[in-house]
Design a protein around this motif. Structure first.
Motif, mmCIF file in Angstrom:
data_model
loop_
_atom_site.group_PDB
_atom_site.id
_atom_site.type_symbol
_atom_site.label_atom_id
_atom_site.label_comp_id
_atom_site.label_asym_id
_atom_site.label_seq_id
_atom_site.Cartn_x
_atom_site.Cartn_y
_atom_site.Cartn_z
ATOM 1 N N PRO A 168 -14.356 -12.969 -5.200
ATOM 2 C CA PRO A 168 -12.958 -12.885 -4.791
ATOM 3 C C PRO A 168 -12.423 -11.458 -4.902
ATOM 4 O O PRO A 168 -12.676 -10.763 -5.894
ATOM 5 N N ILE A 169 -11.690 -11.046 -3.890
ATOM 6 C CA ILE A 169 -11.103 -9.707 -3.859
ATOM 7 C C ILE A 169 -9.651 -9.803 -4.307
ATOM 8 O O ILE A 169 -8.854 -10.537 -3.730
ATOM 9 N N GLU A 170 -9.322 -9.054 -5.335
ATOM 10 C CA GLU A 170 -7.997 -9.093 -5.959
ATOM 11 C C GLU A 170 -6.914 -8.712 -4.949
ATOM 12 O O GLU A 170 -7.125 -7.898 -4.049
ATOM 13 N N ARG A 171 -5.721 -9.292 -5.115
ATOM 14 C CA ARG A 171 -4.549 -8.907 -4.348
ATOM 15 C C ARG A 171 -3.522 -8.291 -5.288
ATOM 16 O O ARG A 171 -3.382 -8.711 -6.431
ATOM 17 N N VAL A 172 -2.837 -7.262 -4.781
ATOM 18 C CA VAL A 172 -1.792 -6.593 -5.542
ATOM 19 C C VAL A 172 -0.535 -6.536 -4.681
ATOM 20 O O VAL A 172 -0.613 -6.462 -3.457
ATOM 21 N N GLU A 173 0.623 -6.569 -5.321
ATOM 22 C CA GLU A 173 1.894 -6.483 -4.584
ATOM 23 C C GLU A 173 2.262 -5.014 -4.411
ATOM 24 O O GLU A 173 3.235 -4.523 -4.974
ATOM 25 N N ASP A 174 1.465 -4.327 -3.624
ATOM 26 C CA ASP A 174 1.636 -2.884 -3.464
ATOM 27 C C ASP A 174 1.064 -2.465 -2.125
ATOM 28 O O ASP A 174 0.012 -1.857 -2.039
ATOM 29 N N GLY A 175 1.739 -2.828 -1.064
ATOM 30 C CA GLY A 175 1.219 -2.497 0.240
ATOM 31 C C GLY A 175 2.323 -2.317 1.257
ATOM 32 O O GLY A 175 3.477 -2.657 1.005
ATOM 33 N N PRO A 176 1.998 -1.796 2.424
ATOM 34 C CA PRO A 176 3.009 -1.557 3.446
ATOM 35 C C PRO A 176 3.622 -2.827 4.001
ATOM 36 O O PRO A 176 4.734 -2.801 4.539
ATOM 37 N N PHE A 177 2.920 -3.959 3.871
ATOM 38 C CA PHE A 177 3.427 -5.224 4.384
ATOM 39 C C PHE A 177 3.552 -6.278 3.288
ATOM 40 O O PHE A 177 3.617 -7.475 3.568
ATOM 41 N N GLY A 178 3.569 -5.835 2.034
ATOM 42 C CA GLY A 178 3.642 -6.763 0.907
ATOM 43 C C GLY A 178 2.369 -6.702 0.108
ATOM 44 O O GLY A 178 2.023 -5.670 -0.473
ATOM 45 N N ALA A 179 1.624 -7.807 0.086
ATOM 46 C CA ALA A 179 0.378 -7.859 -0.664
ATOM 47 C C ALA A 179 -0.669 -6.954 -0.022
ATOM 48 O O ALA A 179 -0.638 -6.679 1.180
ATOM 49 N N ALA A 180 -1.595 -6.484 -0.838
ATOM 50 C CA ALA A 180 -2.723 -5.685 -0.356
ATOM 51 C C ALA A 180 -3.971 -6.141 -1.083
ATOM 52 O O ALA A 180 -3.920 -6.675 -2.201
ATOM 53 N N ALA A 181 -5.114 -5.951 -0.448
ATOM 54 C CA ALA A 181 -6.395 -6.275 -1.063
ATOM 55 C C ALA A 181 -6.874 -5.080 -1.872
ATOM 56 O O ALA A 181 -6.916 -3.957 -1.375
ATOM 57 N N GLN A 182 -7.227 -5.320 -3.135
ATOM 58 C CA GLN A 182 -7.726 -4.257 -4.011
ATOM 59 C C GLN A 182 -9.239 -4.397 -4.094
ATOM 60 O O GLN A 182 -9.765 -5.246 -4.814
ATOM 61 N N VAL A 183 -9.944 -3.571 -3.349
ATOM 62 C CA VAL A 183 -11.388 -3.703 -3.184
ATOM 63 C C VAL A 183 -12.111 -2.934 -4.273
ATOM 64 O O VAL A 183 -11.930 -1.720 -4.416
ATOM 65 N N LYS A 184 -12.932 -3.628 -5.038
ATOM 66 C CA LYS A 184 -13.759 -2.987 -6.042
ATOM 67 C C LYS A 184 -15.085 -2.555 -5.414
ATOM 68 O O LYS A 184 -15.497 -3.074 -4.376
ATOM 69 N N LEU A 185 -15.752 -1.616 -6.064
ATOM 70 C CA LEU A 185 -17.022 -1.118 -5.550
ATOM 71 C C LEU A 185 -18.002 -2.272 -5.357
ATOM 72 O O LEU A 185 -18.252 -3.057 -6.277
ATOM 73 N N GLY A 186 -18.541 -2.379 -4.163
ATOM 74 C CA GLY A 186 -19.515 -3.415 -3.847
ATOM 75 C C GLY A 186 -18.937 -4.635 -3.170
ATOM 76 O O GLY A 186 -19.686 -5.504 -2.717
ATOM 77 N N GLN A 187 -17.614 -4.714 -3.045
ATOM 78 C CA GLN A 187 -16.986 -5.835 -2.352
ATOM 79 C C GLN A 187 -16.766 -5.478 -0.878
ATOM 80 O O GLN A 187 -16.547 -4.320 -0.525
ATOM 81 N N TRP A 188 -16.779 -6.509 -0.035
ATOM 82 C CA TRP A 188 -16.599 -6.275 1.394
ATOM 83 C C TRP A 188 -16.357 -7.615 2.090
ATOM 84 O O TRP A 188 -16.432 -8.672 1.470
ATOM 85 N N TRP A 189 -16.014 -7.543 3.371
ATOM 86 C CA TRP A 189 -15.803 -8.741 4.189
ATOM 87 C C TRP A 189 -16.774 -8.739 5.369
ATOM 88 O O TRP A 189 -17.118 -7.681 5.902
ATOM 89 N N CYS A 221 2.596 3.835 12.285
ATOM 90 C CA CYS A 221 2.226 4.376 10.978
ATOM 91 C C CYS A 221 3.434 4.810 10.155
ATOM 92 O O CYS A 221 3.257 5.408 9.071
ATOM 93 N N LYS A 222 4.634 4.510 10.591
ATOM 94 C CA LYS A 222 5.803 5.059 9.891
ATOM 95 C C LYS A 222 6.147 4.322 8.613
ATOM 96 O O LYS A 222 6.976 4.763 7.833
ATOM 97 N N ILE A 223 5.500 3.166 8.371
ATOM 98 C CA ILE A 223 5.729 2.426 7.128
ATOM 99 C C ILE A 223 5.289 3.263 5.939
ATOM 100 O O ILE A 223 4.209 3.834 5.914
ATOM 101 N N THR A 224 6.103 3.346 4.918
ATOM 102 C CA THR A 224 5.737 3.988 3.653
ATOM 103 C C THR A 224 5.932 2.996 2.531
ATOM 104 O O THR A 224 6.692 2.040 2.645
ATOM 105 N N VAL A 225 5.251 3.239 1.428
ATOM 106 C CA VAL A 225 5.316 2.313 0.279
ATOM 107 C C VAL A 225 5.866 3.065 -0.922
ATOM 108 O O VAL A 225 5.478 4.190 -1.183
#
Length: 250
Positions: free
Chosen positions: A44-65, A246-250
């Motif tokens: 499972p890839i962690e989600r964090v509430e820190d992204g341009p559209f709300g939640a974001a995927a926090q990818v650890k080394l070795g994780q992928w889709w 690309c004008k969204i900022t966080v």
């Protein structure tokens, strides 16, 4: 849903847009006309509430889709008339570089089935930490080299621990890369003249992968950090349009 989100989802050239709002362990299902599902391949890839559209995927080394090739025909760009835009919102983790980092595309180096892929920190042509758009019409290494060397490469390092919008376009003539909506010009490399088109990998070609590619008989070139969104379009978007997206900022 903010204005940029609405523009992306309703864009006439959109194929798929992943916002990674799902819970860890769930498939990331695209918004837009083709709701292709990305499957987590290394836990499972962690989600964090820190992204341009709300939640974001926090990818650890070795994780992928992974998205199997047969399940996403609209992402299979190939031939002389191939056109594509890959757009992503990234926050790179502040760790030492371990090599080039794949963002998204159909790119299998092991089986010489390269087509297109956006990278950062590609480490060819005196580059490091820039956004790169790899293109291949031959599938295998560039003739005369051990690796594929055909790539648009920007001039500006992507600062870590900051959100940035990166984009790669190919219009059948030029590959281009953009940083935060601006063409990141570099002499001879961005724009990068490449009028050979994209390789046709056939039925057994590369899958569409995110945050890694297949190389040296295994998955590698892992991206590490947050991904707040990923969109693929069936045209090469221009600088004015990418600046708006690309004008969204966080």
């Amino acid at each position: 849903m903010n204005d940029v989100y609405r523009i992306i989802v309703n864009h006439p050239q959109l194929i798929s847009f992943w916002d990674f709002a799902e819970q860890p362990g769930q498939e990331a299902v695209a918004k837009g006309p083709f709701p292709y599902p990305l499957t987590e391949m290394a836990g499972p890839i962690e989600r964090v509430e820190d992204g341009p559209f709300g939640a974001a995927a926090q990818v650890k080394l070795g994780q992928w889709w992974n998205l199997p090739r047969h399940a996403c025909p609209e992402l299979n760009f190939h031939g002389k008339d191939a056109k594509v835009t890959v757009l992503a919102w990234l926050k790179r983790e502040n760790i030492p570089n371990r090599g080039c980092e794949a963002i998204a595309g159909m790119w299998n180096e092991t089986e010489k089935k390269r087509q297109y892929c956006m990278f950062v920190n590609l480490n060819i042509w005196d580059s490091a930490d820039q956004v790169c758009g790899h293109v291949s019409a031959v599938g295998g290494p560039t003739p005369g080299y051990p690796y594929c060397m055909t790539s648009a490469i920007g001039s500006t390092p992507i600062v870590k621990e900051e959100w940035h919008c990166v984009a790669f376009t190919y219009d059948g003539q030029y590959a281009k890369v953009y940083l935060d909506g601006v063409l990141d010009e570099r002499e001879d490399f961005n724009p990068y003249l490449y009028d050979s088109g994209l390789f046709d990998g056939g039925d057994d070609g590369a899958d569409f992968t995110v945050a890694a590619v297949h190389r040296s008989n295994e998955m590698g070139n892992f991206y590490t950090g947050a991904i707040g969104g990923l969109a693929v379009f069936k045209e090469a978007l221009g600088e004015d349009e990418l600046a708006k997206l690309c004008k969204i900022t966080v």
